[in-house]
Design a protein around this motif. Sequence first.
Motif, PDB file in Angstrom:
ATOM      1  N   ILE A 248      32.536  36.779  47.006  1.00  0.00           N
ATOM      2  CA  ILE A 248      32.810  35.468  46.416  1.00  0.00           C
ATOM      3  C   ILE A 248      33.720  34.704  47.378  1.00  0.00           C
ATOM      4  CG2 ILE A 248      33.833  34.246  44.457  1.00  0.00           C
ATOM      5  CD1 ILE A 248      33.137  36.644  42.706  1.00  0.00           C
ATOM      6  N   PRO A 249      33.359  33.470  47.740  1.00  0.00           N
ATOM      7  CA  PRO A 249      34.178  32.724  48.704  1.00  0.00           C
ATOM      8  C   PRO A 249      35.524  32.304  48.119  1.00  0.00           C
ATOM      9  CG  PRO A 249      32.362  31.364  47.896  1.00  0.00           C
ATOM     10  CD  PRO A 249      32.127  32.748  47.358  1.00  0.00           C
ATOM     11  N   ALA A 250      36.508  32.212  49.004  1.00  0.00           N
ATOM     12  CA  ALA A 250      37.865  31.866  48.582  1.00  0.00           C
ATOM     13  C   ALA A 250      37.957  30.459  48.017  1.00  0.00           C
ATOM     14  CB  ALA A 250      38.830  32.023  49.765  1.00  0.00           C
ATOM     15  N   ASP A 251      37.033  29.570  48.401  1.00  0.00           N
ATOM     16  CA  ASP A 251      37.091  28.189  47.908  1.00  0.00           C
ATOM     17  C   ASP A 251      36.326  28.008  46.596  1.00  0.00           C
ATOM     18  OD1 ASP A 251      34.563  28.549  48.886  1.00  0.00           O
ATOM     19  OD2 ASP A 251      34.586  26.843  50.267  1.00  0.00           O
ATOM     20  N   SER A 252      35.957  29.116  45.960  1.00  0.00           N
ATOM     21  CA  SER A 252      35.301  29.035  44.655  1.00  0.00           C
ATOM     22  C   SER A 252      36.253  28.450  43.617  1.00  0.00           C
ATOM     23  CB  SER A 252      34.850  30.427  44.216  1.00  0.00           C
ATOM     24  OG  SER A 252      34.480  30.432  42.858  1.00  0.00           O
ATOM     25  N   GLU A 253      35.718  27.666  42.687  1.00  0.00           N
ATOM     26  CA  GLU A 253      36.556  27.046  41.655  1.00  0.00           C
ATOM     27  C   GLU A 253      37.174  28.084  40.727  1.00  0.00           C
ATOM     28  OE1 GLU A 253      34.581  23.983  39.526  1.00  0.00           O
ATOM     29  OE2 GLU A 253      34.088  22.803  41.313  1.00  0.00           O
ATOM     30  N   ASP A 254      36.411  29.152  40.431  1.00  0.00           N
ATOM     31  CA  ASP A 254      36.909  30.182  39.509  1.00  0.00           C
ATOM     32  C   ASP A 254      36.281  31.519  39.911  1.00  0.00           C
ATOM     33  OD1 ASP A 254      37.563  31.871  37.401  1.00  0.00           O
ATOM     34  OD2 ASP A 254      37.475  30.264  35.914  1.00  0.00           O
ATOM     35  N   LEU A 279      32.965  46.900  44.560  1.00  0.00           N
ATOM     36  CA  LEU A 279      34.095  46.439  45.348  1.00  0.00           C
ATOM     37  C   LEU A 279      33.963  44.928  45.490  1.00  0.00           C
ATOM     38  CD1 LEU A 279      36.571  47.292  47.124  1.00  0.00           C
ATOM     39  CD2 LEU A 279      34.987  47.397  49.063  1.00  0.00           C
ATOM     40  N   LEU A 280      35.088  44.216  45.412  1.00  0.00           N
ATOM     41  CA  LEU A 280      35.065  42.753  45.497  1.00  0.00           C
ATOM     42  C   LEU A 280      35.705  42.308  46.810  1.00  0.00           C
ATOM     43  CD1 LEU A 280      34.706  39.890  44.317  1.00  0.00           C
ATOM     44  CD2 LEU A 280      36.908  40.195  43.144  1.00  0.00           C
ATOM     45  N   ALA A 281      34.981  41.476  47.555  1.00  0.00           N
ATOM     46  CA  ALA A 281      35.525  40.902  48.790  1.00  0.00           C
ATOM     47  C   ALA A 281      35.591  39.389  48.632  1.00  0.00           C
ATOM     48  CB  ALA A 281      34.637  41.277  49.979  1.00  0.00           C
ATOM     49  N   ILE A 304      38.472  46.133  39.196  1.00  0.00           N
ATOM     50  CA  ILE A 304      37.726  46.230  40.442  1.00  0.00           C
ATOM     51  C   ILE A 304      38.673  45.959  41.600  1.00  0.00           C
ATOM     52  CG2 ILE A 304      36.979  43.803  40.283  1.00  0.00           C
ATOM     53  CD1 ILE A 304      34.440  44.627  41.809  1.00  0.00           C
ATOM     54  N   GLU A 305      38.604  46.799  42.615  1.00  0.00           N
ATOM     55  CA  GLU A 305      39.464  46.622  43.788  1.00  0.00           C
ATOM     56  C   GLU A 305      38.984  45.422  44.602  1.00  0.00           C
ATOM     57  OE1 GLU A 305      41.384  49.349  47.388  1.00  0.00           O
ATOM     58  OE2 GLU A 305      39.767  50.136  46.128  1.00  0.00           O
ATOM     59  N   ALA A 306      39.926  44.618  45.084  1.00  0.00           N
ATOM     60  CA  ALA A 306      39.566  43.405  45.819  1.00  0.00           C
ATOM     61  C   ALA A 306      40.320  43.350  47.142  1.00  0.00           C
ATOM     62  CB  ALA A 306      39.886  42.167  44.985  1.00  0.00           C
ATOM     63  N   LEU A 307      39.681  42.731  48.135  1.00  0.00           N
ATOM     64  CA  LEU A 307      40.342  42.512  49.412  1.00  0.00           C
ATOM     65  C   LEU A 307      39.858  41.200  50.013  1.00  0.00           C
ATOM     66  CD1 LEU A 307      38.809  44.877  52.099  1.00  0.00           C
ATOM     67  CD2 LEU A 307      38.031  44.890  49.761  1.00  0.00           C
ATOM     68  N   GLU A 319      39.291  47.040  57.519  1.00  0.00           N
ATOM     69  CA  GLU A 319      39.726  47.542  56.212  1.00  0.00           C
ATOM     70  C   GLU A 319      38.540  47.623  55.247  1.00  0.00           C
ATOM     71  OE1 GLU A 319      42.698  46.364  52.482  1.00  0.00           O
ATOM     72  OE2 GLU A 319      42.541  45.034  54.229  1.00  0.00           O
ATOM     73  N   LEU A 320      37.654  46.613  55.309  1.00  0.00           N
ATOM     74  CA  LEU A 320      36.476  46.609  54.437  1.00  0.00           C
ATOM     75  C   LEU A 320      35.583  47.813  54.732  1.00  0.00           C
ATOM     76  CD1 LEU A 320      34.557  45.266  52.382  1.00  0.00           C
ATOM     77  CD2 LEU A 320      33.585  43.948  54.283  1.00  0.00           C
ATOM     78  N   LYS A 321      35.335  48.088  56.008  1.00  0.00           N
ATOM     79  CA  LYS A 321      34.487  49.232  56.374  1.00  0.00           C
ATOM     80  C   LYS A 321      35.130  50.548  55.936  1.00  0.00           C
ATOM     81  CE  LYS A 321      33.613  47.989  60.766  1.00  0.00           C
ATOM     82  NZ  LYS A 321      32.960  48.052  62.107  1.00  0.00           N
ATOM     83  N   ASP A 322      36.455  50.625  56.075  1.00  0.00           N
ATOM     84  CA  ASP A 322      37.154  51.838  55.625  1.00  0.00           C
ATOM     85  C   ASP A 322      36.982  52.052  54.125  1.00  0.00           C
ATOM     86  OD1 ASP A 322      38.074  52.428  58.150  1.00  0.00           O
ATOM     87  OD2 ASP A 322      40.028  51.482  57.890  1.00  0.00           O
ATOM     88  N   LYS A 323      37.133  50.959  53.366  1.00  0.00           N
ATOM     89  CA  LYS A 323      36.974  51.044  51.898  1.00  0.00           C
ATOM     90  C   LYS A 323      35.545  51.464  51.532  1.00  0.00           C
ATOM     91  CE  LYS A 323      41.022  49.509  50.270  1.00  0.00           C
ATOM     92  NZ  LYS A 323      41.876  50.372  49.428  1.00  0.00           N
ATOM     93  N   LEU A 324      34.568  50.828  52.156  1.00  0.00           N
ATOM     94  CA  LEU A 324      33.164  51.143  51.853  1.00  0.00           C
ATOM     95  C   LEU A 324      32.864  52.596  52.166  1.00  0.00           C
ATOM     96  CD1 LEU A 324      31.422  47.907  53.241  1.00  0.00           C
ATOM     97  CD2 LEU A 324      31.793  48.511  50.830  1.00  0.00           C
TER      98      LEU A 324
END
Length: 330
Positions: A248-254, A279-281, A304-307, A319-324
């Motif tokens: 989900i992009p950071a500029d999402s409204e919600d 996992l949520l990115a 849900i874990e997020a980064l 970090e994302l590859k490590d989590k996956l």
Amino acid sequence: MTEGNFVDYIKIYASSGKGGRGSAHLHREKYIAKGGPDGGDGGRGGHVIFRGDKNMWTLFHLKFKRHFRAEHGSDGGSSRSTGKDGTDVIIPVPLGTIIRDADTDEILFEITEEGKEVVVLEGGMGGRGNWHFKSSTNQTPRYAQPGIEGQEAWFRVELKVLADVGLVGFPNAGKSTLLSVITAAKPKIADYAFTTLKPNLGIVEYRNHQSFVMADIPGIIEGAAEGKGLGHYFLRHIERNSLLLFLIPADSEDIKKEYDILLNELRKHNPELLDKQRLLAISKADMLDDELKSEIEQDLPKGIEALFISSVAQMGLTELKDKLWKYLNE
């Protein structure tokens, strides 16, 4: 490969071969006037076989050839000669292919292993020659069995892409960009919805020459489970993934609302999808400062874990590859 060449659904007709006729031949030789029955058996009709092929990843080869007919068995001959078996028809399909009965929609089998063969229609047995029917009371039978007819059926062939990680998100969330950055895949990327019209696969290189497969699934929109947008045609590919990476992009409204909508579409399509690890990115995070990140973290969905990551700025990808990798190997 272009979008038009990616085919993940096809309907085909197949028929197995008829068995050859048994022979009613009577042995004739110089000085042997009545040699008795020596008719051979007919050959078996050809089978129709599906075979898994790891080098294929689309059903495009079935798009223009949808009728398959196996060869009939040859008739039996004299001197108890058995007729030649009909040649089998082998239909290669990618791993992850499901075969359904086109009339009942029943799943007959699925192929997930290289080289695995499944006989979907057996060829008819060859008829027995007249020498089988010789007895003390009937020493010269002048009849033999006909071959058994083959089988025929229509099948629905569906492909569910095999991947370890499936990217889930709305159109234009940055899934294709992420895939292009952390794998060698080169998906089509543009600044409009539904750039991706087919699943793209990429191999993520990890430490010590280890790797895993990531799939960029066409974007979900609200109502996808009912067929809106690209509909359920792509949702089935998510079923094969071991881990779902929500993007989900950071500029999402919600962000929380978008996540709930995505989760709801998966639930409506197949409730079992919610049993998969998630996992949520938060993508496009290079535009955020620490204060904005803290604000967003307060409103992230629970459970849900997020980064935060940025494909363009190469931020948070290690970090994302490590989590996956950790999730996949737990």
